[in-house]
Scaffold this motif. Structure first.
Motif, PDB file in Angstrom:
ATOM      1  N   THR A 164      -1.652   1.571  10.839  1.00 23.85           N
ATOM      2  CA  THR A 164      -1.364   2.885  10.280  1.00 23.85           C
ATOM      3  C   THR A 164      -2.391   3.883  10.805  1.00 23.85           C
ATOM      4  O   THR A 164      -3.530   3.512  11.108  1.00 23.85           O
ATOM      5  N   PRO A 165      -2.016   5.166  10.893  1.00 23.03           N
ATOM      6  CA  PRO A 165      -2.952   6.162  11.417  1.00 23.03           C
ATOM      7  C   PRO A 165      -4.022   6.577  10.431  1.00 23.03           C
ATOM      8  O   PRO A 165      -5.018   7.187  10.817  1.00 23.03           O
ATOM      9  N   ASP A 166      -3.837   6.249   9.156  1.00 29.53           N
ATOM     10  CA  ASP A 166      -4.783   6.612   8.106  1.00 29.53           C
ATOM     11  C   ASP A 166      -4.786   5.528   7.042  1.00 29.53           C
ATOM     12  O   ASP A 166      -3.927   4.638   7.035  1.00 29.53           O
ATOM     13  N   ALA A 167      -5.743   5.631   6.115  1.00 26.81           N
ATOM     14  CA  ALA A 167      -5.769   4.721   4.975  1.00 26.81           C
ATOM     15  C   ALA A 167      -4.590   5.016   4.052  1.00 26.81           C
ATOM     16  O   ALA A 167      -4.170   6.159   3.891  1.00 26.81           O
ATOM     17  N   ILE A 168      -4.053   3.960   3.438  1.00 26.57           N
ATOM     18  CA  ILE A 168      -2.893   4.053   2.555  1.00 26.57           C
ATOM     19  C   ILE A 168      -3.343   3.972   1.102  1.00 26.57           C
ATOM     20  O   ILE A 168      -4.162   3.135   0.735  1.00 26.57           O
ATOM     21  N   SER A 169      -2.792   4.816   0.256  1.00 24.35           N
ATOM     22  CA  SER A 169      -3.108   4.787  -1.172  1.00 24.35           C
ATOM     23  C   SER A 169      -2.555   3.518  -1.819  1.00 24.35           C
ATOM     24  O   SER A 169      -1.482   3.039  -1.433  1.00 24.35           O
ATOM     25  N   PRO A 170      -3.239   2.972  -2.812  1.00 22.78           N
ATOM     26  CA  PRO A 170      -2.794   1.723  -3.434  1.00 22.78           C
ATOM     27  C   PRO A 170      -1.698   1.943  -4.473  1.00 22.78           C
ATOM     28  O   PRO A 170      -1.668   2.959  -5.161  1.00 22.78           O
ATOM     29  N   LEU A 171      -0.812   0.967  -4.575  1.00 22.91           N
ATOM     30  CA  LEU A 171       0.197   0.925  -5.636  1.00 22.91           C
ATOM     31  C   LEU A 171       0.076  -0.417  -6.348  1.00 22.91           C
ATOM     32  O   LEU A 171       0.739  -1.384  -5.984  1.00 22.91           O
ATOM     33  N   PRO A 172      -0.782  -0.525  -7.353  1.00 28.65           N
ATOM     34  CA  PRO A 172      -0.967  -1.819  -8.030  1.00 28.65           C
ATOM     35  C   PRO A 172       0.319  -2.354  -8.660  1.00 28.65           C
ATOM     36  O   PRO A 172       0.575  -3.556  -8.625  1.00 28.65           O
ATOM     37  N   TRP A 173       1.130  -1.469  -9.260  1.00 35.60           N
ATOM     38  CA  TRP A 173       2.402  -1.894  -9.852  1.00 35.60           C
ATOM     39  C   TRP A 173       3.486  -1.750  -8.786  1.00 35.60           C
ATOM     40  O   TRP A 173       3.735  -0.669  -8.267  1.00 35.60           O
ATOM     41  N   ASN A 174       4.162  -2.865  -8.485  1.00 33.62           N
ATOM     42  CA  ASN A 174       5.042  -2.893  -7.323  1.00 33.62           C
ATOM     43  C   ASN A 174       6.317  -2.082  -7.539  1.00 33.62           C
ATOM     44  O   ASN A 174       6.940  -2.143  -8.601  1.00 33.62           O
TER      45      ASN A 174
END
Length: 442
Positions: A408-418
């Motif tokens: 990916t070109p940048d860091a991805i934000s987390p999604l703890p709940w799928n």
């Protein structure tokens, strides 16, 4: 040139509600609301506060990993990278003018032992924080201890998500930062028929449930699924099932952990299931494991991580050089090691921002928004207690390191709940807002 995950996928993997955006980041038991820090939007339950102490000449911290048993193949190196970060901080003056004193305990690849050692570190040693655990089974085993004591664990390994505890900071990947983008890449590059193989505990089973939902939504097919007890090496029945389900080849998604991987890859090759027709994507095979298993059994196979030793940036060059200087020129670095290294450094920054190591609530609040120039690239701690993470896919090459084939070109934000699983779709967590807490509807 490294392939890039497309803009549309970047948005899917990184999307969160504006309030949670980073732009301001006993074995086999399934997750439930009692063990996830889920408040359901209500005020957090009152918990007993644990006594911690940094009143002496040092600040005591705990390191809790398997130094023996089936998981030692992976966890020993995380202890080393954690100690490297501590040594570097101490050499630079310590934290709040004090040196960090690390107390190391062996979880022995046994989940009740992890819980026992966690309690010992908190009650007897009076550490202000614990860095540790690898498997989700060990994390689930210690979670009730940290919640009962209202204490703090920094967990350094990618995991299955579906958890957001006030008492844990997660510096490895959530599924949308590793598993989901790797499945999408496989669908595009390698095929649509998937056989899922994993160790029989919470991470592989939950991860595979997510993968099955993703495949169903994306035009893929799950042709088979099988599990081994953790550490079991009787892989012949699984190899036979793969041959039967994929007679003409197909994708194998591997969530095996520990020593089972040694037998699995050796027997895959022995059975003629080679990467050209049977590409394997692993999420627990990194540089250390490649060395232990043998590059001759893994060349051409794939892994999905946030960090590889071959990442090119100044922070990683320094990390690799420092690790080799301390532990040997022939040593390698990997993703969980990097996540352990990140954990110590962000914790240190949070303590300095809070002005205290003992007030754990102040340290928690100070951690939100902390950034760090990590070896994988710049990362930020989210109010969900999860990091923004870079996504990378690597192919094992002749020297045992990984050629990065997608990023990916940048860091991805987390999604703890799928967001593929119906029960958790539309949920997020935000520990900076007590009305939202561990699980709230977006």
């Amino acid at each position: 040139m490294v392939g890039r995950i497309g803009r549309r996928k970047f948005i899917v993997y990184g999307s969160v509600a504006a309030g949670t955006s980073i732009l301001l980041k006993a074995c086999g038991s399934p997750p439930d609301s009692a063990s996830t820090g889920d408040t359901g939007g209500d005020a957090p339950v009152e918990q007993s506060s644990s006594t911690t102490s940094s009143s002496g000449d040092t600040i005591k911290v705990g390191i809790l990993h398997s130094l023996s048993g089936t998981m030692a193949i992976s966890e020993k190196s995380v202890v080393e990278s954690t100690q490297l970060a501590i040594d570097q901080i101490n050499a630079s003056g310590g934290v709040l003018g004090k040196q960090i004193e690390a107390i190391v305990e062996d979880g022995a690849s046994d989940w009740p032992t992890f819980a026992e050692k966690a309690r010992k570190l908190i009650d007897q040693d009076q550490v202000v924080v614990v860095f540790g655990c690898w498997t989700s089974a060990s994390r689930k085993a210690v979670l009730p201890v940290f919640e009962e004591k209202d204490h703090m664990l920094w967990y350094p390994v990618q995991y299955e998500g579906q958890e957001c505890s006030k008492n844990i900071f997660y510096t490895g990947a959530a599924p949308n930062q590793q598993i989901e983008p790797s499945v999408d890449w496989l669908l595009t590059e390698k095929g649509t028929d998937f056989f899922l193989v994993g160790s029989d505990y919470v991470f592989p089973r939950t991860a595979n449930n997510i993968i099955k939902e993703q495949l169903a939504a994306s035009g893929g097919t799950t042709v088979g699924e099988d599990y081994l007890p953790l550490g079991n090496t009787e892989v012949t029945p699984i190899i036979t099932k793969i041959r039967q389900a994929l007679p003409n080849g197909g994708v194998i998604y591997n969530t095996l952990n520990g020593d089972s991987n040694v037998a699995f890859f050796k027997q895959m090759q022995g059975a003629g299931l080679t990467p050209d027709k049977y590409p394997v994507m692993s999420v627990s095979i990194a540089e250390e494991e490649v060395q232990a298993i043998g590059v001759e059994y893994l060349k051409g196979q794939y892994a999905a991580w946030n960090y590889f030793m071959t990442v090119e940036n100044p922070a990683n060059e320094k990390f690799v050089a420092d690790f080799k200087a301390k532990y040997g020129a022939d040593r390698v670095t990997n993703d969980p090691m990097e996540a352990g290294y990140i954990a110590v450094n962000i914790w240190k920054q949070a303590v300095e921002t809070a002005g205290t190591a003992d007030d754990l609530e102040a340290v928690r609040n100070a951690a939100y928004g902390q950034t760090f120039e990590a070896p994988e690239g710049p990362v930020m701690m989210n109010k969900s207690h999860h990091l923004s993470k870079w996504v990378r896919i690597g192919e094992v090459r002749e020297d045992g390191l990984f050629e990065i084939v997608n990023a990916t070109p940048d860091a991805i934000s987390p999604l703890p709940w799928n967001q593929f699983v119906a029960e958790t779709k539309g949920f997020a967590c935000d520990w900076a807002d007590k009305a939202k807490g561990g699980k709230h509807k977006i």
